[in-house]
Design a protein around this motif. Structure first.
Motif, PDB file in Angstrom:
ATOM      1  N   TYR A   1     142.513 -15.182  28.285  1.00 12.79           N
ATOM      2  CA  TYR A   1     141.969 -13.837  28.364  1.00 12.79           C
ATOM      3  C   TYR A   1     142.817 -13.034  29.339  1.00 12.79           C
ATOM      4  CZ  TYR A   1     138.532 -10.139  28.084  1.00 12.79           C
ATOM      5  OH  TYR A   1     137.917  -8.939  27.837  1.00 12.79           O
ATOM      6  N   VAL A   2     143.202 -11.811  28.947  1.00 11.94           N
ATOM      7  CA  VAL A   2     144.120 -10.997  29.742  1.00 11.94           C
ATOM      8  C   VAL A   2     143.523  -9.614  29.997  1.00 11.94           C
ATOM      9  CG1 VAL A   2     146.466 -10.100  29.930  1.00 11.94           C
ATOM     10  CG2 VAL A   2     146.062 -12.215  28.647  1.00 11.94           C
ATOM     11  N   ILE A   3     143.499  -9.245  31.281  1.00 10.51           N
ATOM     12  CA  ILE A   3     143.024  -7.939  31.714  1.00 10.51           C
ATOM     13  C   ILE A   3     144.195  -7.186  32.333  1.00 10.51           C
ATOM     14  CG2 ILE A   3     141.493  -6.707  33.316  1.00 10.51           C
ATOM     15  CD1 ILE A   3     139.647  -9.193  33.187  1.00 10.51           C
ATOM     16  N   GLY A   4     144.325  -5.908  32.018  1.00 10.22           N
ATOM     17  CA  GLY A   4     145.383  -5.092  32.597  1.00 10.22           C
ATOM     18  C   GLY A   4     144.818  -3.909  33.358  1.00 10.22           C
ATOM     19  N   PHE A   5     145.516  -3.522  34.417  1.00 17.41           N
ATOM     20  CA  PHE A   5     145.187  -2.316  35.176  1.00 17.41           C
ATOM     21  C   PHE A   5     146.384  -1.383  35.094  1.00 17.41           C
ATOM     22  CE2 PHE A   5     142.281  -5.399  36.988  1.00 17.41           C
ATOM     23  CZ  PHE A   5     141.091  -4.687  37.002  1.00 17.41           C
ATOM     24  N   SER A   6     146.202  -0.269  34.424  1.00 16.03           N
ATOM     25  CA  SER A   6     147.271   0.698  34.211  1.00 16.03           C
ATOM     26  C   SER A   6     147.292   1.733  35.329  1.00 16.03           C
ATOM     27  CB  SER A   6     147.055   1.406  32.873  1.00 16.03           C
ATOM     28  OG  SER A   6     147.927   2.497  32.734  1.00 16.03           O
ATOM     29  N   PRO A   7     148.486   2.230  35.669  1.00 20.19           N
ATOM     30  CA  PRO A   7     148.561   3.330  36.628  1.00 20.19           C
ATOM     31  C   PRO A   7     148.097   4.659  36.024  1.00 20.19           C
ATOM     32  CG  PRO A   7     150.744   2.818  35.787  1.00 20.19           C
ATOM     33  CD  PRO A   7     149.808   1.778  35.242  1.00 20.19           C
ATOM     34  N   ALA A   8     148.004   4.710  34.710  1.00 22.10           N
ATOM     35  CA  ALA A   8     147.697   5.944  33.984  1.00 22.10           C
ATOM     36  C   ALA A   8     146.206   6.281  34.018  1.00 22.10           C
ATOM     37  CB  ALA A   8     148.158   5.814  32.533  1.00 22.10           C
ATOM     38  N   VAL A   9     145.916   7.533  33.735  1.00 19.48           N
ATOM     39  CA  VAL A   9     144.538   8.001  33.702  1.00 19.48           C
ATOM     40  C   VAL A   9     143.855   7.678  32.359  1.00 19.48           C
ATOM     41  CG1 VAL A   9     145.017  10.358  32.893  1.00 19.48           C
ATOM     42  CG2 VAL A   9     143.065   9.926  34.395  1.00 19.48           C
ATOM     43  N   ASN A  10     144.649   7.525  31.290  1.00 19.26           N
ATOM     44  CA  ASN A  10     144.094   7.203  29.978  1.00 19.26           C
ATOM     45  C   ASN A  10     145.183   6.564  29.106  1.00 19.26           C
ATOM     46  OD1 ASN A  10     145.706   9.347  28.952  1.00 19.26           O
ATOM     47  ND2 ASN A  10     144.029  10.811  29.275  1.00 19.26           N
ATOM     48  N   GLN A  11     144.794   6.152  27.909  1.00 23.86           N
ATOM     49  CA  GLN A  11     145.733   5.477  27.011  1.00 23.86           C
ATOM     50  C   GLN A  11     146.909   6.376  26.650  1.00 23.86           C
ATOM     51  OE1 GLN A  11     144.139   3.044  23.808  1.00 23.86           O
ATOM     52  NE2 GLN A  11     145.708   3.837  22.426  1.00 23.86           N
ATOM     53  N   LYS A  12     146.635   7.641  26.405  1.00 20.66           N
ATOM     54  CA  LYS A  12     147.714   8.571  26.037  1.00 20.66           C
ATOM     55  C   LYS A  12     148.761   8.638  27.153  1.00 20.66           C
ATOM     56  CE  LYS A  12     148.593  13.263  24.778  1.00 20.66           C
ATOM     57  NZ  LYS A  12     148.764  14.268  24.110  1.00 20.66           N
TER      58      LYS A  12
ATOM     59  N   HIS B   1     149.255   6.420  29.485  1.00 20.39           N
ATOM     60  CA  HIS B   1     149.815   5.069  29.574  1.00 20.39           C
ATOM     61  C   HIS B   1     151.023   4.927  28.644  1.00 20.39           C
ATOM     62  CE1 HIS B   1     149.534   0.649  30.154  1.00 20.39           C
ATOM     63  NE2 HIS B   1     149.779   0.564  28.858  1.00 20.39           N
ATOM     64  N   ILE B   2     150.867   5.420  27.425  1.00 19.29           N
ATOM     65  CA  ILE B   2     151.915   5.290  26.414  1.00 19.29           C
ATOM     66  C   ILE B   2     152.984   6.374  26.554  1.00 19.29           C
ATOM     67  CG2 ILE B   2     152.398   5.391  23.934  1.00 19.29           C
ATOM     68  CD1 ILE B   2     149.507   4.256  23.531  1.00 19.29           C
ATOM     69  N   GLU B   3     152.565   7.626  26.676  1.00 16.30           N
ATOM     70  CA  GLU B   3     153.516   8.737  26.599  1.00 16.30           C
ATOM     71  C   GLU B   3     154.213   9.069  27.926  1.00 16.30           C
ATOM     72  OE1 GLU B   3     151.574  12.082  24.743  1.00 16.30           O
ATOM     73  OE2 GLU B   3     151.087  10.907  22.952  1.00 16.30           O
ATOM     74  N   VAL B   4     153.526   8.957  29.027  1.00 20.92           N
ATOM     75  CA  VAL B   4     154.123   9.308  30.320  1.00 20.92           C
ATOM     76  C   VAL B   4     154.734   8.080  30.982  1.00 20.92           C
ATOM     77  CG1 VAL B   4     153.685  10.239  32.629  1.00 20.92           C
ATOM     78  CG2 VAL B   4     152.570  11.278  30.621  1.00 20.92           C
ATOM     79  N   TYR B   5     153.950   7.018  31.099  1.00 18.03           N
ATOM     80  CA  TYR B   5     154.440   5.805  31.750  1.00 18.03           C
ATOM     81  C   TYR B   5     155.263   4.920  30.811  1.00 18.03           C
ATOM     82  CZ  TYR B   5     151.678   6.805  35.891  1.00 18.03           C
ATOM     83  OH  TYR B   5     151.173   7.378  37.039  1.00 18.03           O
ATOM     84  N   GLU B   6     155.153   5.174  29.514  1.00 19.38           N
ATOM     85  CA  GLU B   6     155.880   4.416  28.488  1.00 19.38           C
ATOM     86  C   GLU B   6     155.604   2.914  28.594  1.00 19.38           C
ATOM     87  OE1 GLU B   6     159.981   5.640  28.882  1.00 19.38           O
ATOM     88  OE2 GLU B   6     159.553   7.609  28.026  1.00 19.38           O
ATOM     89  N   LEU B   7     154.319   2.582  28.657  1.00 20.92           N
ATOM     90  CA  LEU B   7     153.893   1.191  28.808  1.00 20.92           C
ATOM     91  C   LEU B   7     153.246   0.678  27.529  1.00 20.92           C
ATOM     92  CD1 LEU B   7     152.411   1.413  32.412  1.00 20.92           C
ATOM     93  CD2 LEU B   7     154.669   0.584  31.708  1.00 20.92           C
ATOM     94  N   PRO B   8     153.331  -0.626  27.307  1.00 23.45           N
ATOM     95  CA  PRO B   8     152.776  -1.231  26.090  1.00 23.45           C
ATOM     96  C   PRO B   8     151.269  -1.485  26.200  1.00 23.45           C
ATOM     97  CG  PRO B   8     153.802  -2.918  27.429  1.00 23.45           C
ATOM     98  CD  PRO B   8     154.053  -1.606  28.134  1.00 23.45           C
TER      99      PRO B   8
END
Length: 186
Positions: free
Chosen positions: A62-73, A75-82
């Motif tokens: 089981y894998v949990i992630g903590f993103s620096p981003a405020v939301n999924q958009k 996360h993907i578009e600004v931080y360019e993260l998977p």
């Protein structure tokens, strides 16, 4: 009390300064955590954390992630993260440094694999808070400074595992964490 251990993975998102086989090493650690039923926690990023997440996820962990981003958009578009190889990603909205604090605190312990300044930030937080830590030797990056920081800090911290074999690292670290759990320290 029967609860699952959570181990945070700290490591380079950009691995050019790492050992050439760092992705394999990170994958192995993720796989080994999954085999032991341990929850893998990452910064929901690329590089080392991505490969550790993949190793855990592909081996029924089981894998949990903590993103620096405020939301999924973001996360993907600004931080360019998977988004791959995580069961859930929490969007902290705190940038990298704020996310690092949450990542460290979310785990019962932290494994360090290679790294750059973000990894050093997570190392300092972990060290200051006397969080159990495991450092994969010969993985590259800023690992070389960790021992120097400990010597210069002159603060006792006796819950650090140093190991070059990823499987042995996980074995030793899980034993340390289980002992801490029995003592009521986790």
């Amino acid at each position: 009390m029967n609860r699952k251990l959570k181990i945070s993975i700290s490591g380079a998102a950009e691995t050019t300064n790492c050992n050439p086989n760092v992705n394999e090493l990170a994958y192995t650690i993720g796989r080994e955590l999954a085999k032991r039923g341990i929850i893998t926690v990452t910064g929901a990023t690329t590089g080392v954390p991505f490969w550790a997440a993949k190793g855990a996820y592909e081996n029924n962990g089981y894998v949990i992630g903590f993103s620096p981003a405020v939301n999924q958009k973001e996360h993907i578009e600004v931080y360019e993260l998977p988004l791959d190889y995580h069961h859930i990603i929490f969007y902290t909205g705190l940038g990298h440094s704020g996310r690092n604090l949450i990542l460290v605190r979310a785990g019962d312990g932290v494994i360090f694999i290679c790294g750059r300044t973000g990894t050093l930030n997570e190392f300092i937080i972990s060290y200051e808070e006397k969080k159990p830590m495991a450092i994969l030797l010969n993985s590259g990056g800023e690992e070389k400074y960790m021992d120097e920081i400990i010597k210069e800090a002159k603060k006792e911290h006796n819950k650090i595992i140093w190991e070059s074999d990823p499987v042995l690292l996980v074995d030793k670290f899980v034993k340390l964490l289980e002992d801490e759990l029995v003592r009521g320290n986790l």
